[in-house]
Design a protein around this motif. Structure first.
Motif, PDB file in Angstrom:
ATOM      1  N   SER A   1       0.829  -1.222   0.000  1.00 17.43           N
ATOM      2  CA  SER A   1       0.000   0.000   0.000  1.00 17.43           C
ATOM      3  C   SER A   1       0.857   1.264   0.000  1.00 17.43           C
ATOM      4  N   ARG A   2       2.166   1.113   0.164  1.00 21.13           N
ATOM      5  CA  ARG A   2       3.029   2.308   0.139  1.00 21.13           C
ATOM      6  C   ARG A   2       3.143   2.847  -1.285  1.00 21.13           C
ATOM      7  N   ARG A   3       2.944   4.128  -1.400  1.00 23.99           N
ATOM      8  CA  ARG A   3       3.159   4.821  -2.678  1.00 23.99           C
ATOM      9  C   ARG A   3       3.857   6.128  -2.358  1.00 23.99           C
ATOM     10  N   SER A   4       4.503   6.706  -3.327  1.00 28.80           N
ATOM     11  CA  SER A   4       5.080   8.035  -3.114  1.00 28.80           C
ATOM     12  C   SER A   4       3.940   9.042  -3.201  1.00 28.80           C
ATOM     13  N   ILE A   5       3.738   9.762  -2.105  1.00 27.67           N
ATOM     14  CA  ILE A   5       2.609  10.686  -1.987  1.00 27.67           C
ATOM     15  C   ILE A   5       3.113  12.117  -2.168  1.00 27.67           C
ATOM     16  N   ARG A   6       2.440  12.851  -3.044  1.00 24.87           N
ATOM     17  CA  ARG A   6       2.923  14.197  -3.395  1.00 24.87           C
ATOM     18  C   ARG A   6       1.856  15.257  -3.116  1.00 24.87           C
ATOM     19  N   GLY A   7       1.247  15.124  -1.971  1.00 25.68           N
ATOM     20  CA  GLY A   7       0.249  16.083  -1.503  1.00 25.68           C
ATOM     21  C   GLY A   7      -0.280  15.562  -0.168  1.00 25.68           C
TER      22      GLY A   7
ATOM     23  N   LYS B   1       8.342   6.876 -18.472  1.00 24.48           N
ATOM     24  CA  LYS B   1       6.919   6.559 -18.273  1.00 24.48           C
ATOM     25  C   LYS B   1       6.407   7.176 -16.967  1.00 24.48           C
ATOM     26  N   VAL B   2       7.132   6.995 -15.888  1.00 23.56           N
ATOM     27  CA  VAL B   2       6.625   7.519 -14.612  1.00 23.56           C
ATOM     28  C   VAL B   2       6.596   9.051 -14.637  1.00 23.56           C
ATOM     29  N   GLY B   3       7.588   9.637 -15.293  1.00 24.43           N
ATOM     30  CA  GLY B   3       7.630  11.105 -15.395  1.00 24.43           C
ATOM     31  C   GLY B   3       6.427  11.629 -16.158  1.00 24.43           C
TER      32      GLY B   3
ATOM     33  N   LYS C   1       7.479  21.721  -5.561  1.00 22.74           N
ATOM     34  CA  LYS C   1       6.664  21.141  -4.474  1.00 22.74           C
ATOM     35  C   LYS C   1       7.484  20.195  -3.597  1.00 22.74           C
ATOM     36  N   ASN C   2       8.555  19.641  -4.195  1.00 19.29           N
ATOM     37  CA  ASN C   2       9.475  18.829  -3.386  1.00 19.29           C
ATOM     38  C   ASN C   2       9.958  19.616  -2.178  1.00 19.29           C
ATOM     39  N   PHE C   3      10.174  20.925  -2.386  1.00 16.80           N
ATOM     40  CA  PHE C   3      10.878  21.714  -1.374  1.00 16.80           C
ATOM     41  C   PHE C   3       9.950  22.334  -0.341  1.00 16.80           C
TER      42      PHE C   3
ATOM     43  N   PHE D   1       8.137  19.740   0.995  1.00 14.58           N
ATOM     44  CA  PHE D   1       7.773  18.372   1.399  1.00 14.58           C
ATOM     45  C   PHE D   1       6.334  18.074   0.976  1.00 14.58           C
ATOM     46  N   PHE D   2       5.930  18.647  -0.145  1.00 11.60           N
ATOM     47  CA  PHE D   2       4.571  18.442  -0.660  1.00 11.60           C
ATOM     48  C   PHE D   2       3.527  18.760   0.413  1.00 11.60           C
ATOM     49  N   ASN D   3       3.861  19.772   1.235  1.00 12.49           N
ATOM     50  CA  ASN D   3       2.978  20.225   2.329  1.00 12.49           C
ATOM     51  C   ASN D   3       2.877  19.263   3.505  1.00 12.49           C
TER      52      ASN D   3
ATOM     53  N   CYS E   1       7.005  10.265   1.021  1.00  9.04           N
ATOM     54  CA  CYS E   1       7.662  10.336  -0.289  1.00  9.04           C
ATOM     55  C   CYS E   1       9.159  10.502  -0.052  1.00  9.04           C
ATOM     56  N   PRO E   2       9.954   9.520  -0.494  1.00  8.37           N
ATOM     57  CA  PRO E   2      11.406   9.708  -0.395  1.00  8.37           C
ATOM     58  C   PRO E   2      11.809  10.745  -1.430  1.00  8.37           C
ATOM     59  N   GLN E   3      12.756  11.604  -1.101  1.00  5.51           N
ATOM     60  CA  GLN E   3      13.073  12.726  -2.003  1.00  5.51           C
ATOM     61  C   GLN E   3      14.573  12.965  -2.109  1.00  5.51           C
ATOM     62  N   VAL E   4      15.112  12.543  -3.252  1.00  9.70           N
ATOM     63  CA  VAL E   4      16.530  12.824  -3.493  1.00  9.70           C
ATOM     64  C   VAL E   4      16.706  14.284  -3.919  1.00  9.70           C
ATOM     65  N   ALA E   5      15.622  14.928  -4.313  1.00  5.16           N
ATOM     66  CA  ALA E   5      15.681  16.317  -4.792  1.00  5.16           C
ATOM     67  C   ALA E   5      16.420  17.231  -3.801  1.00  5.16           C
ATOM     68  N   TRP E   6      16.252  16.958  -2.513  1.00  4.52           N
ATOM     69  CA  TRP E   6      16.868  17.826  -1.500  1.00  4.52           C
ATOM     70  C   TRP E   6      18.392  17.741  -1.501  1.00  4.52           C
TER      71      TRP E   6
ATOM     72  N   ARG F   1      -0.535   5.603 -10.100  1.00  5.74           N
ATOM     73  CA  ARG F   1      -0.222   4.217  -9.707  1.00  5.74           C
ATOM     74  C   ARG F   1       0.921   3.754 -10.595  1.00  5.74           C
ATOM     75  N   THR F   2       2.074   3.539 -10.009  1.00  6.10           N
ATOM     76  CA  THR F   2       3.244   3.175 -10.814  1.00  6.10           C
ATOM     77  C   THR F   2       3.244   1.672 -11.110  1.00  6.10           C
ATOM     78  N   GLU F   3       3.854   1.340 -12.241  1.00  7.42           N
ATOM     79  CA  GLU F   3       3.893  -0.065 -12.648  1.00  7.42           C
ATOM     80  C   GLU F   3       5.128  -0.751 -12.086  1.00  7.42           C
ATOM     81  N   ARG F   4       5.099  -2.048 -12.124  1.00  9.52           N
ATOM     82  CA  ARG F   4       6.301  -2.830 -11.864  1.00  9.52           C
ATOM     83  C   ARG F   4       6.441  -3.858 -12.973  1.00  9.52           C
ATOM     84  N   ALA F   5       7.666  -4.132 -13.346  1.00  4.58           N
ATOM     85  CA  ALA F   5       7.927  -5.141 -14.380  1.00  4.58           C
ATOM     86  C   ALA F   5       7.464  -6.504 -13.874  1.00  4.58           C
TER      87      ALA F   5
HETATM   88  C1  FMN Z   1      15.756   7.341  -2.962  1.00  2.00           C
HETATM   89  C2  FMN Z   1      14.554   7.869  -3.690  1.00  2.00           C
HETATM   90  C3  FMN Z   1      14.501   9.199  -4.051  1.00  2.00           C
HETATM   91  C4  FMN Z   1      13.363   9.733  -4.678  1.00  2.00           C
HETATM   92  N1  FMN Z   1      13.317  11.076  -4.928  1.00  2.00           N
HETATM   93  C5  FMN Z   1      12.163  11.630  -5.345  1.00  2.00           C
HETATM   94  C6  FMN Z   1      12.048  13.044  -5.434  1.00  2.00           C
HETATM   95  O1  FMN Z   1      12.994  13.792  -5.207  1.00  2.00           O
HETATM   96  N2  FMN Z   1      10.844  13.565  -5.783  1.00  2.00           N
HETATM   97  C7  FMN Z   1       9.763  12.769  -6.063  1.00  2.00           C
HETATM   98  O2  FMN Z   1       8.693  13.301  -6.372  1.00  2.00           O
HETATM   99  N3  FMN Z   1       9.843  11.413  -5.994  1.00  2.00           N
HETATM  100  C8  FMN Z   1      11.000  10.825  -5.638  1.00  2.00           C
HETATM  101  N4  FMN Z   1      11.108   9.450  -5.501  1.00  2.00           N
HETATM  102  C9  FMN Z   1       9.919   8.607  -5.739  1.00  2.00           C
HETATM  103  C10 FMN Z   1      10.008   7.749  -6.994  1.00  2.00           C
HETATM  104  O3  FMN Z   1       9.714   8.508  -8.123  1.00  2.00           O
HETATM  105  C11 FMN Z   1       9.003   6.577  -6.825  1.00  2.00           C
HETATM  106  O4  FMN Z   1       9.429   5.772  -5.763  1.00  2.00           O
HETATM  107  C12 FMN Z   1       8.847   5.706  -8.057  1.00  2.00           C
HETATM  108  O5  FMN Z   1       8.346   6.444  -9.144  1.00  2.00           O
HETATM  109  C13 FMN Z   1       7.896   4.530  -7.781  1.00  2.00           C
HETATM  110  O6  FMN Z   1       6.639   5.004  -7.332  1.00  2.00           O
HETATM  111  P1  FMN Z   1       6.020   4.622  -5.920  1.00  2.00           P
HETATM  112  O7  FMN Z   1       6.990   5.053  -4.858  1.00  2.00           O
HETATM  113  O8  FMN Z   1       4.725   5.379  -5.822  1.00  2.00           O
HETATM  114  O9  FMN Z   1       5.831   3.130  -5.876  1.00  2.00           O
HETATM  115  C14 FMN Z   1      12.257   8.884  -4.974  1.00  2.00           C
HETATM  116  C15 FMN Z   1      12.344   7.527  -4.651  1.00  2.00           C
HETATM  117  C16 FMN Z   1      13.476   7.017  -4.015  1.00  2.00           C
HETATM  118  C17 FMN Z   1      13.513   5.557  -3.657  1.00  2.00           C
END
Ligand code: FMN
Length: 222
Positions: free
Chosen positions: A9-15, A93-95, A118-120, A122-124, A164-169, A207-211
């Motif tokens: 159920s974990r997804r990257s949440i951007r809001g 694709k995800v982009g 919005k990354n900066f 923390f998506f609120n 949401c993990p964020q390497v952007a920072w 909803r992101t895909e997986r191979a």
């Molecule tokens: C280490 C790491 C850094 C990431 N950095 C960003 C980021 O800076 N901004 C963002 O919107 N998503 C970021 N993501 C999220 C990925 O885009 C996301 O995990 C991937 O598209 C799969 O989607 P899901 O997490 O919803 O399953 C990051 C993910 C990881 C694991």
């Protein structure tokens, strides 16, 4: 919640909603996550938790640096210079799936920059975490670190939280060091937004895909 349900159920949440996350819950999650394994139990993780006025201050400082057009580079390389297949296709694709959802068309760099900004904030999210690692450690400790961060995100699910993990920072390590007192001897691995999902945010319908397994699993038997 089962471990399977928490993981899937974990997804990257951007809001996120503005519902606060109590600090003792954050501490419980971090404490549980630190049960992650690490080579010779070195426990290479370090976290800086930001919330409230400190989060706003940090966010403002990074956005100021961004908008001033200053040059900021990450201290480590996350991506290759050239993306080989199949990674480039998956990345594109995800982009584009995300941009399409939020109404950004190809080439609209202004809207892309707004979305990236919005990354900066923390998506609120009400809580942001910066994960750092001692620069003297090696790649093996980064492997341990990934397990720890996954634990944080999975344990958060149990508490009804999203992330949401964020390497952007990582690019803004100089600004973050100045704002948060992160020592020069530590690399900023990534940030993590933590809070409650805003279900009205269109980006969160992604909803992101997986191979499929057969693409990447080899079974050798007999
Ligand atoms: C280490 C790491 C850094 C990431 N950095 C960003 C980021 O800076 N901004 C963002 O919107 N998503 C970021 N993501 C999220 C990925 O885009 C996301 O995990 C991937 O598209 C799969 O989607 P899901 O997490 O919803 O399953 C990051 C993910 C990881 C694991």
């Amino acid at each position: 919640m089962t471990a399977f349900a928490a993981i899937t159920s974990r997804r990257s949440i951007r809001g996120f909603t503005d519902q606060p996350v109590p600090l003792d819950l954050v501490n419980r999650i971090l404490e549980a996550a630190a049960r992650a394994p690490s080579g010779t139990n070195m426990q290479p993780w370090k976290a800086t938790v930001v919330t409230g006025a400190a989060l706003k201050r940090t966010s403002d400082a990074v956005l100021r640096a961004r908008h001033a057009g200053e040059e900021h580079a990450s201290e480590y390389k996350y991506y290759p210079d050239k993306f080989p297949e199949p990674y480039i296709t998956r990345r594109r694709k995800v982009g584009w799936d995300l941009y399409t959802l939020v109404g950004i068309q190809k080439g609209d760099t202004a809207k892309m920059a707004v979305q990236h900004d919005k990354n900066f904030t923390f998506f609120n999210a009400p809580v942001g975490i910066f994960f750092t690692i001692d620069k003297r450690l090696e790649i093996g400790s980064w492997l341990d670190y990934g397990m720890f961060i996954q634990n944080v995100m999975t344990a958060a699910r149990e508490a009804g939280l999203s992330s949401c993990p964020q390497v952007a920072w990582a690019q803004y390590h100089k600004v973050l060091r100045a704002e948060l007192g992160i020592p020069e001897g530590d690399t900023i691995v990534c940030g993590l937004a933590l809070g409650y999902e805003d279900e009205s945010e269109i980006a969160n319908t992604l909803r992101t895909e997986r191979a499929p397994l057969e693409d990447w699993v080899t079974v050798v038997q007999d």
